[in-house]
Write a protein that holds these residues in place. Structure first.
Motif, PDB file in Angstrom:
ATOM      1  N   ARG A   1       0.836  -1.202   0.000  1.00  0.00           N
ATOM      2  CA  ARG A   1       0.000   0.000   0.000  1.00  0.00           C
ATOM      3  C   ARG A   1       0.872   1.254   0.000  1.00  0.00           C
ATOM      4  O   ARG A   1       2.088   1.185   0.195  1.00  0.00           O
ATOM      5  CB  ARG A   1      -0.939  -0.004   1.210  1.00  0.00           C
ATOM      6  CG  ARG A   1      -2.020  -1.084   1.116  1.00  0.00           C
ATOM      7  CD  ARG A   1      -2.901  -1.102   2.344  1.00  0.00           C
ATOM      8  NE  ARG A   1      -3.982  -2.077   2.216  1.00  0.00           N
ATOM      9  CZ  ARG A   1      -5.214  -1.771   1.810  1.00  0.00           C
ATOM     10  NH1 ARG A   1      -5.527  -0.512   1.517  1.00  0.00           N
ATOM     11  NH2 ARG A   1      -6.139  -2.707   1.723  1.00  0.00           N
ATOM     12  N   ILE A   2       0.208   2.389  -0.192  1.00  0.00           N
ATOM     13  CA  ILE A   2       0.898   3.671  -0.332  1.00  0.00           C
ATOM     14  C   ILE A   2       0.381   4.633   0.729  1.00  0.00           C
ATOM     15  O   ILE A   2      -0.832   4.716   0.972  1.00  0.00           O
ATOM     16  CB  ILE A   2       0.671   4.266  -1.737  1.00  0.00           C
ATOM     17  CG1 ILE A   2       1.198   3.296  -2.802  1.00  0.00           C
ATOM     18  CG2 ILE A   2       1.340   5.630  -1.874  1.00  0.00           C
ATOM     19  CD1 ILE A   2       0.840   3.699  -4.218  1.00  0.00           C
ATOM     20  N   CYS A   3       1.287   5.340   1.367  1.00  0.00           N
ATOM     21  CA  CYS A   3       0.934   6.383   2.329  1.00  0.00           C
ATOM     22  C   CYS A   3       1.091   7.748   1.659  1.00  0.00           C
ATOM     23  O   CYS A   3       2.034   7.969   0.905  1.00  0.00           O
ATOM     24  CB  CYS A   3       1.810   6.300   3.569  1.00  0.00           C
ATOM     25  SG  CYS A   3       1.660   4.727   4.468  1.00  0.00           S
ATOM     26  N   ILE A   4       0.171   8.645   1.964  1.00  0.00           N
ATOM     27  CA  ILE A   4       0.151   9.966   1.330  1.00  0.00           C
ATOM     28  C   ILE A   4       0.371  11.046   2.387  1.00  0.00           C
ATOM     29  O   ILE A   4      -0.126  10.947   3.514  1.00  0.00           O
ATOM     30  CB  ILE A   4      -1.192  10.209   0.609  1.00  0.00           C
ATOM     31  CG1 ILE A   4      -1.394   9.171  -0.491  1.00  0.00           C
ATOM     32  CG2 ILE A   4      -1.251  11.617   0.014  1.00  0.00           C
ATOM     33  CD1 ILE A   4      -0.406   9.250  -1.625  1.00  0.00           C
ATOM     34  N   ALA A   5       1.120  12.073   2.012  1.00  0.00           N
ATOM     35  CA  ALA A   5       1.294  13.266   2.853  1.00  0.00           C
ATOM     36  C   ALA A   5       0.737  14.460   2.101  1.00  0.00           C
ATOM     37  O   ALA A   5       0.996  14.633   0.906  1.00  0.00           O
ATOM     38  CB  ALA A   5       2.762  13.484   3.190  1.00  0.00           C
ATOM     39  N   VAL A   6      -0.047  15.273   2.794  1.00  0.00           N
ATOM     40  CA  VAL A   6      -0.663  16.460   2.196  1.00  0.00           C
ATOM     41  C   VAL A   6      -0.132  17.684   2.922  1.00  0.00           C
ATOM     42  O   VAL A   6      -0.225  17.773   4.151  1.00  0.00           O
ATOM     43  CB  VAL A   6      -2.201  16.407   2.290  1.00  0.00           C
ATOM     44  CG1 VAL A   6      -2.816  17.663   1.690  1.00  0.00           C
ATOM     45  CG2 VAL A   6      -2.736  15.172   1.584  1.00  0.00           C
TER      46      VAL A   6
ATOM     47  N   LYS B   1      -9.254  13.811  -6.611  1.00  0.00           N
ATOM     48  CA  LYS B   1      -8.957  13.826  -8.047  1.00  0.00           C
ATOM     49  C   LYS B   1      -7.504  13.442  -8.311  1.00  0.00           C
ATOM     50  O   LYS B   1      -7.208  12.691  -9.250  1.00  0.00           O
ATOM     51  CB  LYS B   1      -9.249  15.219  -8.612  1.00  0.00           C
ATOM     52  CG  LYS B   1      -8.995  15.343 -10.106  1.00  0.00           C
ATOM     53  CD  LYS B   1      -9.286  16.745 -10.603  1.00  0.00           C
ATOM     54  CE  LYS B   1      -8.970  16.875 -12.095  1.00  0.00           C
ATOM     55  NZ  LYS B   1      -9.226  18.256 -12.585  1.00  0.00           N
ATOM     56  N   CYS B   2      -6.588  13.931  -7.505  1.00  0.00           N
ATOM     57  CA  CYS B   2      -5.169  13.600  -7.690  1.00  0.00           C
ATOM     58  C   CYS B   2      -4.921  12.112  -7.467  1.00  0.00           C
ATOM     59  O   CYS B   2      -4.169  11.476  -8.222  1.00  0.00           O
ATOM     60  CB  CYS B   2      -4.313  14.430  -6.734  1.00  0.00           C
ATOM     61  SG  CYS B   2      -4.266  16.199  -7.117  1.00  0.00           S
ATOM     62  N   LEU B   3      -5.539  11.543  -6.432  1.00  0.00           N
ATOM     63  CA  LEU B   3      -5.349  10.115  -6.159  1.00  0.00           C
ATOM     64  C   LEU B   3      -5.917   9.267  -7.294  1.00  0.00           C
ATOM     65  O   LEU B   3      -5.310   8.261  -7.695  1.00  0.00           O
ATOM     66  CB  LEU B   3      -6.013   9.747  -4.836  1.00  0.00           C
ATOM     67  CG  LEU B   3      -5.442  10.413  -3.574  1.00  0.00           C
ATOM     68  CD1 LEU B   3      -6.222   9.976  -2.349  1.00  0.00           C
ATOM     69  CD2 LEU B   3      -3.965  10.091  -3.401  1.00  0.00           C
ATOM     70  N   MET B   4      -7.063   9.665  -7.825  1.00  0.00           N
ATOM     71  CA  MET B   4      -7.667   8.916  -8.931  1.00  0.00           C
ATOM     72  C   MET B   4      -6.843   9.071 -10.205  1.00  0.00           C
ATOM     73  O   MET B   4      -6.763   8.142 -11.017  1.00  0.00           O
ATOM     74  CB  MET B   4      -9.097   9.394  -9.158  1.00  0.00           C
ATOM     75  CG  MET B   4     -10.040   9.113  -7.995  1.00  0.00           C
ATOM     76  SD  MET B   4     -11.719   9.691  -8.291  1.00  0.00           S
ATOM     77  CE  MET B   4     -12.201   8.629  -9.652  1.00  0.00           C
ATOM     78  N   GLU B   5      -6.237  10.220 -10.391  1.00  0.00           N
ATOM     79  CA  GLU B   5      -5.393  10.442 -11.572  1.00  0.00           C
ATOM     80  C   GLU B   5      -4.233   9.453 -11.610  1.00  0.00           C
ATOM     81  O   GLU B   5      -3.836   8.983 -12.680  1.00  0.00           O
ATOM     82  CB  GLU B   5      -4.870  11.880 -11.549  1.00  0.00           C
ATOM     83  CG  GLU B   5      -3.885  12.212 -12.651  1.00  0.00           C
ATOM     84  CD  GLU B   5      -3.275  13.597 -12.489  1.00  0.00           C
ATOM     85  OE1 GLU B   5      -2.243  13.865 -13.121  1.00  0.00           O
ATOM     86  OE2 GLU B   5      -3.845  14.402 -11.720  1.00  0.00           O
ATOM     87  N   TRP B   6      -3.709   9.108 -10.452  1.00  0.00           N
ATOM     88  CA  TRP B   6      -2.597   8.158 -10.370  1.00  0.00           C
ATOM     89  C   TRP B   6      -3.084   6.715 -10.247  1.00  0.00           C
ATOM     90  O   TRP B   6      -2.262   5.780 -10.261  1.00  0.00           O
ATOM     91  CB  TRP B   6      -1.696   8.492  -9.185  1.00  0.00           C
ATOM     92  CG  TRP B   6      -0.888   9.727  -9.382  1.00  0.00           C
ATOM     93  CD1 TRP B   6      -1.196  10.991  -8.973  1.00  0.00           C
ATOM     94  CD2 TRP B   6       0.358   9.833 -10.063  1.00  0.00           C
ATOM     95  NE1 TRP B   6      -0.226  11.872  -9.345  1.00  0.00           N
ATOM     96  CE2 TRP B   6       0.755  11.191 -10.026  1.00  0.00           C
ATOM     97  CE3 TRP B   6       1.190   8.924 -10.701  1.00  0.00           C
ATOM     98  CZ2 TRP B   6       1.931  11.653 -10.593  1.00  0.00           C
ATOM     99  CZ3 TRP B   6       2.369   9.373 -11.273  1.00  0.00           C
ATOM    100  CH2 TRP B   6       2.733  10.720 -11.219  1.00  0.00           C
TER     101      TRP B   6
ATOM    102  N   ILE C   1      -4.428   5.163  -7.620  1.00  0.00           N
ATOM    103  CA  ILE C   1      -4.006   4.540  -6.357  1.00  0.00           C
ATOM    104  C   ILE C   1      -5.052   4.735  -5.258  1.00  0.00           C
ATOM    105  O   ILE C   1      -4.765   4.472  -4.085  1.00  0.00           O
ATOM    106  CB  ILE C   1      -2.658   5.114  -5.880  1.00  0.00           C
ATOM    107  CG1 ILE C   1      -2.750   6.640  -5.703  1.00  0.00           C
ATOM    108  CG2 ILE C   1      -1.553   4.774  -6.868  1.00  0.00           C
ATOM    109  CD1 ILE C   1      -1.491   7.263  -5.136  1.00  0.00           C
ATOM    110  N   GLU C   2      -6.257   5.174  -5.625  1.00  0.00           N
ATOM    111  CA  GLU C   2      -7.245   5.503  -4.602  1.00  0.00           C
ATOM    112  C   GLU C   2      -7.690   4.266  -3.809  1.00  0.00           C
ATOM    113  O   GLU C   2      -8.169   4.401  -2.675  1.00  0.00           O
ATOM    114  CB  GLU C   2      -8.463   6.188  -5.241  1.00  0.00           C
ATOM    115  CG  GLU C   2      -9.321   5.294  -6.140  1.00  0.00           C
ATOM    116  CD  GLU C   2      -8.783   5.190  -7.549  1.00  0.00           C
ATOM    117  OE1 GLU C   2      -9.464   4.609  -8.397  1.00  0.00           O
ATOM    118  OE2 GLU C   2      -7.665   5.709  -7.800  1.00  0.00           O
ATOM    119  N   ARG C   3      -7.523   3.078  -4.351  1.00  0.00           N
ATOM    120  CA  ARG C   3      -7.923   1.853  -3.660  1.00  0.00           C
ATOM    121  C   ARG C   3      -6.773   1.233  -2.861  1.00  0.00           C
ATOM    122  O   ARG C   3      -6.950   0.167  -2.263  1.00  0.00           O
ATOM    123  CB  ARG C   3      -8.461   0.828  -4.669  1.00  0.00           C
ATOM    124  CG  ARG C   3      -9.755   1.243  -5.336  1.00  0.00           C
ATOM    125  CD  ARG C   3     -10.090   0.301  -6.502  1.00  0.00           C
ATOM    126  NE  ARG C   3     -10.162  -1.084  -6.076  1.00  0.00           N
ATOM    127  CZ  ARG C   3     -11.254  -1.675  -5.588  1.00  0.00           C
ATOM    128  NH1 ARG C   3     -12.374  -0.972  -5.485  1.00  0.00           N
ATOM    129  NH2 ARG C   3     -11.247  -2.943  -5.229  1.00  0.00           N
TER     130      ARG C   3
END
Length: 705
Positions: A219-224, A274-279, A281-283
């Motif tokens: 899985r992937i962790c995101i920082a905003v 939108k950014c996550l879906m563009e890549w 990786i939203e799931r």
């Protein structure tokens, strides 16, 4: 015999100039006279040698420029001129500047025509070359490759991106002159053309990153994080953090989107989704770390709800919302600095007064020596933008506390006097700030720290805050309560993630949770310890179920390749039965086996990545979980910004560009820098893997056994 006859004829019938004639190719039995070295270079094919008075010149046949033609000058300067000659920019210089390598088969002789000739009239040294074998011609090219305009232009764009140079650099006179002297054939692109090249590189590199993310097994962790700009525009920066297949922690900026300051929380959450879906990786998101402790919970809820529509979040999203630890500490430091503002102002003024003149400095040193202060540290003011410098200033001032009190008695002009109570406040706050400096350094000392290092540091802060809130001093207690209010917000959102991360560290496991929680929760500690134990079991079970479904699918698929479709249908349930009865029995004990085994001894050179990489076969499911948990970015602040009061700011020249170009430059710079660092790391690792004996010089001779 023929050779000596030819030699006698040449010596008798040739003049000195004849001896210096140009060497021509002959048979193996002929005498070859070598032309002086200054005339053998092919450079002279492009220069005319003229003599004026006693000075020799070389005139370029292409631009008529006059250079030194003396034999003492050599031909290097002529070659350099030929390379730079602007009027020859259409020629391939590397093909023109070739020459022959000559074997050192020359014989030097000294001859006299007859014995009656005077000594001063003897024939000068003549170099006679005898080639027993045909000469081998080997051209030597000045340039290894032919000039490529397209490649050079893209290299320039990559340089601009990698080092953050302004696009307008191509318009600078000095840069243009440098490039023209270096390679006259290069056509320097315009500012707008260079911008398009940078965007093209961004598109190409983005495809590479997209492929890497979609090939990940974990899985992937995101920082905003939010950035500001001089034009008051705000940028939303999304960064992905994950472990690759080699157990190396990776970090990549995915998006850098400009948002209007008037954007509502709905718009910001939509931008993130939108950014996550563009890549794509939203799931596959494990957690999202928000750089601001006070990020609106509505933003987090909208993102969480959208991501959980198609696939439920792990542990029902209890580990999804993470806040930046460094930002929480900085907010607490701000409370301490605000409470001590007047005292800090007096200390700044006191230091400024002492350092006002050399005489005053000498007087203060004498006073310090009178009261027995032998401190080698110099008094200096702090930088208002860096709170760690304020901590150092307060600590140094406290060492001279007695000297400042005596200065008040001896100098009536000194007015920034602190009372004893204020000195005590300063002493207490200095201890708090020093602790926060140490903890912040631990968090930011590593460029990519694992999440497991944060739990003991945050727990120390928690324990200290509890003690400060129970202080008998009203000033300290009031300040500590304000600090703890902010800390409680952070702890309520991140305590479970912090605890899970430290449990998958083999040096601590559950033991560190059991050590700190009684100090924090007192008699209620067992209740919170059980909560941590339950959630790590729940998380492990979810990884176990996910691994089982994938393994069954892979097992059925592989079975289908080996047997026919008829057999596959009959044995499909059998495959599942075998998996459940064998693999399941082993993996159920995976977490329990890990927790029951003794903790790994603590050492400074311990590398948690390497430990898990080695023990993955022993804990196959738990290692998958550990990989995702350890990848959580518990802090989004870099080391250079950890102690600054302000946030991240886009520089002046980038903020003047379009938002698309800014995103292209920021993201691509991050990707190219990571690629460069990986290459350097791999090179260093390769050198370290080679035994030192491999670098020893090769012996000239080796003794045989």
């Amino acid at each position: 015999m023929k050779f000596w006859l030819a030699l006698v004829l040449i010596l008798q019938n040739s003049t000195v100039s004849g001896i210096q004639a140009h060497v021509m190719e002959t048979t193996s039995n002929e005498i070859v006279l070598k032309k002086p070295k200054r005339l053998t270079s092919v450079v002279w094919n492009h220069f005319e040698r003229i003599k004026k008075a006693d000075i020799c010149y070389a005139v370029c046949l292409h631009c008529n420029k006059r250079l030194s033609g003396s034999s003492n000058s050599g031909t290097t300067h002529l070659r350099n001129h030929l390379m730079r000659c602007l009027k020859r920019s259409n020629f391939d210089v590397s093909q023109l500047l070739t020459k022959k390598r000559k074997k050192d088969n020359t014989v030097t002789i000294t001859s006299y025509f007859d014995g009656s000739q005077q000594k001063d009239d003897h024939i000068p040294l003549a170099t006679i070359k005898y080639d027993p074998e045909p000469k081998r011609v080997e051209p030597i090219s000045v340039g290894n490759t032919k000039f490529d305009q397209e490649r050079s232009r893209m290299d320039l764009a990559r340089m601009i991106i990698l080092h953050g140079y302004p696009l307008a650099m191509v318009d600078h006179i000095g840069f243009q002159r440098f490039v023209k002297n270096l390679q006259p054939m290069f056509d320097i692109p315009t500012n707008s053309a260079l911008e398009l090249d940078c965007i093209a590189i961004y598109a190409s590199e983005k495809q590479k990153v997209y492929g890497v993310l979609n090939r990940l097994h974990g899985r992937i962790c995101i920082a905003v994080d939010l950035w500001n700009s001089p034009e008051n525009a705000r940028y939303l920066c999304l960064t992905a953090q994950y472990f690759d297949e080699k157990w190396k922690l990776q970090k990549k900026i995915l998006n850098f989107v400009m948002i209007d300051a008037a954007h509502t929380d709905d718009i910001q959450s939509e931008v993130i989704i939108k950014c996550l879906m563009e890549w794509g990786i939203e799931r596959r998101i494990f957690s999202i770390t928000f750089g601001d402790l006070f990020t609106n919970d509505d933003i987090v809820s909208r993102v969480k709800d959208h991501l959980s529509q198609n696939k439920p979040l792990l542990c029902n999203g209890r580990l999804f919302d993470v806040r930046c630890a460094a930002h929480a500490l900085r907010l607490m430091v701000g409370d301490a600095m605000d409470a001590l503002r007047e005292v800090i102002h007096k200390i700044r003024e006191s230091i400024r007064y002492v350092n006002s003149t050399p005489t005053m400095q000498g007087k203060f040193i004498e006073i310090a020596q009178q009261v027995g202060i032998d401190n080698k540290k110099s008094l200096f003011g702090d930088c208002h933008m860096r709170w760690d410098s304020t901590s150092v200033m307060l600590e140094t001032a406290m060492a001279y506390r007695t000297a400042f009190s005596l200065l008040q008695e001896n100098d009536t002009a000194y007015t920034s006097v602190l009372s004893e109570e204020e000195w005590e406040w300063a002493n207490s706050v200095t201890g708090y700030l020093k602790l926060f400096v140490e903890i912040t350094n631990v968090m930011t000392s590593n460029k990519l720290p694992t999440s497991s290092i944060y739990f003991p540091e945050i727990c120390d802060v928690h324990v200290q805050l509890i003690d400060w809130c129970n202080s008998s001093d009203e000033f300290i207690r009031s300040m500590a309560l304000n600090m703890k209010a902010k800390f409680d917000i952070y702890w309520s959102k991140c305590s479970l993630s912090l605890a899970i991360a430290v449990i998958v560290d083999p040096r601590f496991k559950m033991k560190l949770v059991e050590y700190y929680y009684p100090k924090i929760y007192g008699s209620d500690a067992q209740e919170y310890i059980k909560e941590v134990s339950d959630i790590i079991k729940e998380l492990f079970n979810e990884y176990l179920i996910g691994s089982t479904s994938v393994s069954v699918e892979q097992g059925v698929g592989s079975s289908a390749n080996r047997v026919g479709s008829e057999s596959r249908d009959r044995l499909k349930e059998f495959d599942k039965f075998i998996h459940d009865t064998s693999h399941g029995q082993n993996t159920v004990l995976d977490l329990e086996k890990y927790l029951e085994e003794p903790v790994f001894p603590r050492s400074h050179d311990f590398k948690i990545f390497d430990w898990w990489k080695v023990h993955t076969p022993r804990y196959p499911i738990l290692s998958m979980m550990a990989q995702d948990v350890l990848g959580i970015p518990m802090s989004t602040v870099t080391s250079e910004l950890a102690f600054r009061s302000g946030g991240r700011v886009v520089d002046q020249y980038r903020s003047s560009l379009s938002s698309e170009t800014v995103e292209a430059l920021i993201c691509t710079q991050d990707w190219l820098q990571a690629e460069s660092e990986t290459r350097v790391h791999d090179t260093m690792s390769l050198k370290e893997s080679i035994p030192s004996s491999s670098y020893s010089p090769v012996p000239l001779c080796i003794e045989a056994n």
